[in-house]
Design an enzyme around this catalytic site. Structure first.
Site, short mmCIF file in Angstrom:
data_model
loop_
_atom_site.label_atom_id
_atom_site.label_comp_id
_atom_site.label_asym_id
_atom_site.label_seq_id
_atom_site.Cartn_x
_atom_site.Cartn_y
_atom_site.Cartn_z
N CYS A 27 18.59 23.47 9.01
CA CYS A 27 18.75 24.32 8.08
C CYS A 27 19.11 25.79 7.98
O CYS A 27 18.75 26.34 7.54
CB CYS A 27 17.26 24.12 6.65
SG CYS A 27 16.61 22.56 6.26
N HIS A 80 14.47 31.90 2.83
CA HIS A 80 14.56 31.36 2.81
C HIS A 80 14.26 30.23 1.80
O HIS A 80 14.54 29.08 1.35
CB HIS A 80 14.62 30.21 4.03
CG HIS A 80 14.25 29.17 4.74
ND1 HIS A 80 15.95 28.90 4.60
CD2 HIS A 80 13.26 28.25 4.40
CE1 HIS A 80 15.51 27.54 4.79
NE2 HIS A 80 14.61 26.84 5.54
N GLU A 134 7.02 32.13 4.82
CA GLU A 134 7.89 33.60 4.51
C GLU A 134 7.58 34.70 4.44
O GLU A 134 7.42 35.43 4.76
CB GLU A 134 9.27 32.99 3.52
CG GLU A 134 10.77 33.51 3.83
CD GLU A 134 11.65 33.18 3.25
OE1 GLU A 134 12.42 34.18 3.92
OE2 GLU A 134 11.20 32.09 2.66
N LYS A 156 17.96 29.06 -3.99
CA LYS A 156 17.12 27.96 -3.92
C LYS A 156 16.67 26.72 -5.31
O LYS A 156 17.21 25.40 -5.92
CB LYS A 156 16.57 27.57 -2.53
CG LYS A 156 17.58 27.10 -1.40
CD LYS A 156 15.80 26.83 -0.27
CE LYS A 156 16.81 27.05 1.54
NZ LYS A 156 17.19 28.27 1.09
N HIS A 158 18.19 23.03 -2.03
CA HIS A 158 18.53 23.04 -0.99
C HIS A 158 19.62 22.61 -0.04
O HIS A 158 19.88 21.42 0.17
CB HIS A 158 16.60 23.22 -0.46
CG HIS A 158 16.67 23.63 1.73
ND1 HIS A 158 17.84 23.55 2.37
CD2 HIS A 158 16.24 22.86 2.76
CE1 HIS A 158 17.50 24.03 3.11
NE2 HIS A 158 16.49 23.62 3.77
N PHE A 197 13.99 23.00 10.79
CA PHE A 197 13.41 21.56 11.28
C PHE A 197 13.56 22.05 13.01
O PHE A 197 14.45 22.70 12.75
CB PHE A 197 14.01 20.58 10.95
CG PHE A 197 13.54 19.44 9.46
CD1 PHE A 197 12.69 20.71 9.09
CD2 PHE A 197 13.32 18.87 8.92
CE1 PHE A 197 11.45 20.35 7.37
CE2 PHE A 197 13.20 17.96 8.15
CZ PHE A 197 12.33 19.02 7.34
#
Length: 414
Positions: A165, A305, A316, A337, A342, A401
């Site tokens: 991502c 994010h 975050e 998002k 996403h 990830f």
């Protein structure tokens, strides 16, 4: 001495529509692009999630001829289209004289998973003779950059990042560094993704990562809300035209913003979860700030994010508080998002583009569906409505990830 790097073009394909204007208008209006999945009969599969952000209006032959389009999986088509839009927006003409000074860096987190799924089914029904000769090149991730190069004539560095991502943000950051070092004059950079298929949705369902709010898809992506229950899959592409300031000025380009900082780090913690303190993101943000040679207090806005996962949003938030201290309470922070889902490997490219547009137009995108904030997520996330605000410096975060992190710092160009 490093060269200054600016952004002269933006290309977007998202669940809010094909083209930068459609996406930006949807973002400013707080519109959701999340719907029931139309690509396959999700309820009949028994999957726990039946919603996603599909691109609603993409006509491939508006960008690619039929013969070539048949050789590409959808993620490649999206990336090629977004690159063409960015190139057109920039006004840069690629010629024999400058072709070797223009490169491409467009990655993907997962690549041709839909083509793999289709090919396996064809093989199971009809054997090896049913495998297309284009199967491999339509699935490998670097072919987006390869096709962009072939169709535009760009002969400079041609590569692709693959960092889950964080892909799109790493691609832009790596391209920024190439231009800064003088390797090239311009790069088309970003990410593309098209994972709304049974294996894509099913895989993330199995990992218990996706929202199950199937009865109200437009409200499913809700970063920092106490009722968030996972992210919503999106698809599309975001590509920027990055260019040295010298090159842009020499041809009288319309400069949208400047890239002034880039950071990257690894968590060394877990396959899919961030450390609770957001420590990896902290190091990444600080590296970007150091590279930009600015103080944390100079940042006005963060495109976070902000995936809408319980652990990720909290980590975050904690990371931002660590990096920015008291200034964290003065920052405007939002997650786009919440409107488009996403986009995995495309997320960073799209979000950097939206950050550029926010700087240029003095508008902060909202975080929609933030109805009941999580008490532990207590910063200014620009809830539910876009905000007019003069912006000078903005940050865009992407975390992936494998514990891979990327941060860009962008500045309004005066």
């Amino acid at each position: 001495m490093n060269k200054r790097v600016v952004i002269t073009g933006v290309g977007l394909i998202t669940p809010l529509g094909t083209g930068t204007d459609k996406t930006w208008q949807g973002i400013v209006n707080g519109q959701s692009g999340i719907r029931q999945i139309s690509r396959f009969d999700a309820p009949s599969t028994g999957m726990s999630t039946t919603i996603a952000g599909e691109v609603p209006d993409f006509e491939v032959n508006d960008f690619i001829n039929r013969k070539d389009a048949k050789k590409m999986d959808t993620f490649i088509q999206y990336g090629v289209a977004a690159a063409q839009l960015a190139l057109k927006d920039s006004g840069l003409e690629i010629t024999e004289e400058n072709a070797e000074r223009v490169g491409v860096m467009v990655g993907s987190g997962i690549g041709g998973i839909a083509a793999i799924e289709r090919t396996l089914r064809a093989y199971e029904k009809g054997g090896a003779r049913k495998i297309s000769p284009f199967f491999i090149p339509m699935t490998i991730i670097n072919m987006t950059s390869g096709w962009i190069s072939m169709l535009t004539g760009a002969k400079g560095p041609n590569s692709a990042t693959v960092t889950a991502c964080a892909t799109g943000t790493h691609a832009i950051g790596d391209a920024y560094e190439m231009i800064s070092r003088g390797v090239v004059d311009a790069m088309m950079a970003g990410g593309s993704e098209a994972c709304v298929c049974e294996m894509g949705i099913g895989g993330f369902c199995a990992a218990r990562a996706l929202s199950k709010r199937n009865d109200s898809p437009e409200q499913a992506s809700r970063p920092w809300d106490k009722d968030r229950d996972g992210f919503v899959m999106g698809e599309g592409a975001g590509v920027l035209m990055l260019e040295s300031l010298d090159s842009a000025k020499a041809r009288g380009a319309n400069i949208l913003a400047e890239v002034i900082g880039y950071g990257m780090s690894g968590d060394a913690h877990h396959m899919t979860a961030p450390s609770p303190s957001g420590e990896g993101g902290v190091r990444c943000m600080r590296q970007a700030l150091d590279g930009a040679k600015i103080n944390p207090e100079e940042v006005d806005y963060i495109n976070a994010h902000g995936t809408s996962t319980p652990a990720g949003d909290l980590a975050e938030t904690q990371g931002i508080k660590t990096v920015f201290g008291d200034h964290a309470n003065k920052l405007m922070i939002s997650s786009t998002k919440s409107m488009i889902g996403h986009l995995l490997g495309a997320a960073g490219g799209v979000e950097a583009a939206l950050t550029v547009l926010g700087l240029q137009k003095s508008i902060v995108p909202p975080t929609i569906n933030l109805d009941t904030p999580d008490p532990e997520c207590d910063l200014d996330y620009v809830p539910n409505e876009a905000r007019d605000a003069k912006l000078n410096i903005a940050m865009s975060n992407s975390f992936g990830f494998g514990g891979t992190n990327a941060t860009l710092i962008l500045k309004a160009f005066a």
